[in-house]
Design a protein around this motif. Structure first.
Motif, PDB file in Angstrom:
ATOM      1  N   SER A 112      18.960 -14.086 -51.077  1.00  0.00           N
ATOM      2  CA  SER A 112      19.133 -15.501 -51.414  1.00  0.00           C
ATOM      3  C   SER A 112      20.156 -15.662 -52.541  1.00  0.00           C
ATOM      4  CB  SER A 112      17.797 -16.092 -51.858  1.00  0.00           C
ATOM      5  OG  SER A 112      17.412 -15.527 -53.106  1.00  0.00           O
ATOM      6  N   ASP A 113      20.580 -16.896 -52.759  1.00  0.00           N
ATOM      7  CA  ASP A 113      21.479 -17.179 -53.874  1.00  0.00           C
ATOM      8  C   ASP A 113      20.799 -16.878 -55.209  1.00  0.00           C
ATOM      9  OD1 ASP A 113      23.505 -17.873 -52.158  1.00  0.00           O
ATOM     10  OD2 ASP A 113      23.460 -20.020 -52.623  1.00  0.00           O
ATOM     11  N   ASP A 114      19.491 -17.118 -55.302  1.00  0.00           N
ATOM     12  CA  ASP A 114      18.767 -16.784 -56.533  1.00  0.00           C
ATOM     13  C   ASP A 114      18.792 -15.275 -56.781  1.00  0.00           C
ATOM     14  OD1 ASP A 114      18.155 -19.417 -57.083  1.00  0.00           O
ATOM     15  OD2 ASP A 114      16.143 -19.313 -56.204  1.00  0.00           O
ATOM     16  N   GLU A 115      18.634 -14.492 -55.725  1.00  0.00           N
ATOM     17  CA  GLU A 115      18.699 -13.032 -55.868  1.00  0.00           C
ATOM     18  C   GLU A 115      20.115 -12.602 -56.256  1.00  0.00           C
ATOM     19  OE1 GLU A 115      15.519 -11.130 -52.814  1.00  0.00           O
ATOM     20  OE2 GLU A 115      16.993 -12.506 -51.910  1.00  0.00           O
ATOM     21  N   ARG A 116      21.117 -13.283 -55.723  1.00  0.00           N
ATOM     22  CA  ARG A 116      22.504 -12.978 -56.100  1.00  0.00           C
ATOM     23  C   ARG A 116      22.759 -13.332 -57.571  1.00  0.00           C
ATOM     24  NH1 ARG A 116      25.653 -11.307 -52.085  1.00  0.00           N
ATOM     25  NH2 ARG A 116      24.993 -11.743 -49.960  1.00  0.00           N
ATOM     26  N   ASP A 117      22.217 -14.462 -58.012  1.00  0.00           N
ATOM     27  CA  ASP A 117      22.357 -14.838 -59.420  1.00  0.00           C
ATOM     28  C   ASP A 117      21.753 -13.763 -60.325  1.00  0.00           C
ATOM     29  OD1 ASP A 117      23.620 -17.276 -58.853  1.00  0.00           O
ATOM     30  OD2 ASP A 117      21.735 -18.416 -58.922  1.00  0.00           O
ATOM     31  N   ALA A 118      20.559 -13.313 -59.985  1.00  0.00           N
ATOM     32  CA  ALA A 118      19.897 -12.280 -60.782  1.00  0.00           C
ATOM     33  C   ALA A 118      20.674 -10.962 -60.726  1.00  0.00           C
ATOM     34  CB  ALA A 118      18.464 -12.077 -60.290  1.00  0.00           C
ATOM     35  N   ALA A 119      21.169 -10.607 -59.552  1.00  0.00           N
ATOM     36  CA  ALA A 119      21.950  -9.378 -59.399  1.00  0.00           C
ATOM     37  C   ALA A 119      23.220  -9.447 -60.243  1.00  0.00           C
ATOM     38  CB  ALA A 119      22.295  -9.145 -57.930  1.00  0.00           C
ATOM     39  N   TRP A 120      23.876 -10.606 -60.241  1.00  0.00           N
ATOM     40  CA  TRP A 120      25.104 -10.755 -61.020  1.00  0.00           C
ATOM     41  C   TRP A 120      24.816 -10.568 -62.509  1.00  0.00           C
ATOM     42  CZ3 TRP A 120      29.832 -10.052 -59.871  1.00  0.00           C
ATOM     43  CH2 TRP A 120      30.840 -10.428 -60.760  1.00  0.00           C
ATOM     44  N   GLY A 121      23.685 -11.092 -62.963  1.00  0.00           N
ATOM     45  CA  GLY A 121      23.293 -10.891 -64.364  1.00  0.00           C
ATOM     46  C   GLY A 121      23.101  -9.416 -64.684  1.00  0.00           C
ATOM     47  N   ARG A 122      22.462  -8.683 -63.781  1.00  0.00           N
ATOM     48  CA  ARG A 122      22.271  -7.241 -63.987  1.00  0.00           C
ATOM     49  C   ARG A 122      23.620  -6.518 -63.994  1.00  0.00           C
ATOM     50  NH1 ARG A 122      17.466  -8.564 -61.365  1.00  0.00           N
ATOM     51  NH2 ARG A 122      18.344  -8.445 -59.271  1.00  0.00           N
ATOM     52  N   ILE A 123      24.513  -6.919 -63.107  1.00  0.00           N
ATOM     53  CA  ILE A 123      25.844  -6.301 -63.060  1.00  0.00           C
ATOM     54  C   ILE A 123      26.595  -6.563 -64.360  1.00  0.00           C
ATOM     55  CG2 ILE A 123      28.121  -6.483 -61.983  1.00  0.00           C
ATOM     56  CD1 ILE A 123      26.633  -6.785 -59.277  1.00  0.00           C
ATOM     57  N   LYS A 124      26.563  -7.801 -64.846  1.00  0.00           N
ATOM     58  CA  LYS A 124      27.275  -8.139 -66.088  1.00  0.00           C
ATOM     59  C   LYS A 124      26.725  -7.331 -67.273  1.00  0.00           C
ATOM     60  CE  LYS A 124      29.500 -11.633 -66.782  1.00  0.00           C
ATOM     61  NZ  LYS A 124      30.847 -12.144 -66.900  1.00  0.00           N
ATOM     62  N   ARG A 125      25.405  -7.183 -67.342  1.00  0.00           N
ATOM     63  CA  ARG A 125      24.811  -6.393 -68.431  1.00  0.00           C
ATOM     64  C   ARG A 125      25.212  -4.922 -68.317  1.00  0.00           C
ATOM     65  NH1 ARG A 125      20.842  -9.998 -67.290  1.00  0.00           N
ATOM     66  NH2 ARG A 125      19.641  -8.559 -65.982  1.00  0.00           N
ATOM     67  N   ALA A 126      25.172  -4.384 -67.103  1.00  0.00           N
ATOM     68  CA  ALA A 126      25.558  -2.986 -66.889  1.00  0.00           C
ATOM     69  C   ALA A 126      27.045  -2.790 -67.181  1.00  0.00           C
ATOM     70  CB  ALA A 126      25.229  -2.564 -65.457  1.00  0.00           C
TER      71      ALA A 126
END
Length: 81
Positions: free
Chosen positions: A47-61
């Protein structure tokens, strides 16, 4: 890119993946972070919500591993196509 063996991949905690439920796109080093960004739009059935959360994890990493990210949102990746 450094390859992870199946054993190494299985030993990663869920929070070390961009998409933890699917265990897709590990974020354990700079090479994997760059790969997660490049392959982001190839991940299906999330979902878009899962993509939003994934993007946050990517930015932190990315910050942790010193990877420059020019996009503010995963939606900006679509615009580059």
């Amino acid at each position: 890119m450094s390859e992870l063996s199946e054993k190494q991949r299985d030993s990663l905690d869920e929070d070390q993946f961009a998409f933890p439920k699917e265990r897709k796109e590990p974020l354990s080093n700079a090479s994997h972070v760059r790969n997660a960004i490049a392959r982001f739009n190839q991940v299906r059935d999330v979902s878009d919500d899962e993509r939003d959360a994934a993007w946050g994890r990517i930015k932190r990493a990315a910050k942790k591993h010193g990877v420059e990210v020019n996009e503010d949102s995963w939606r900006d990746l679509r615009a580059k196509k």
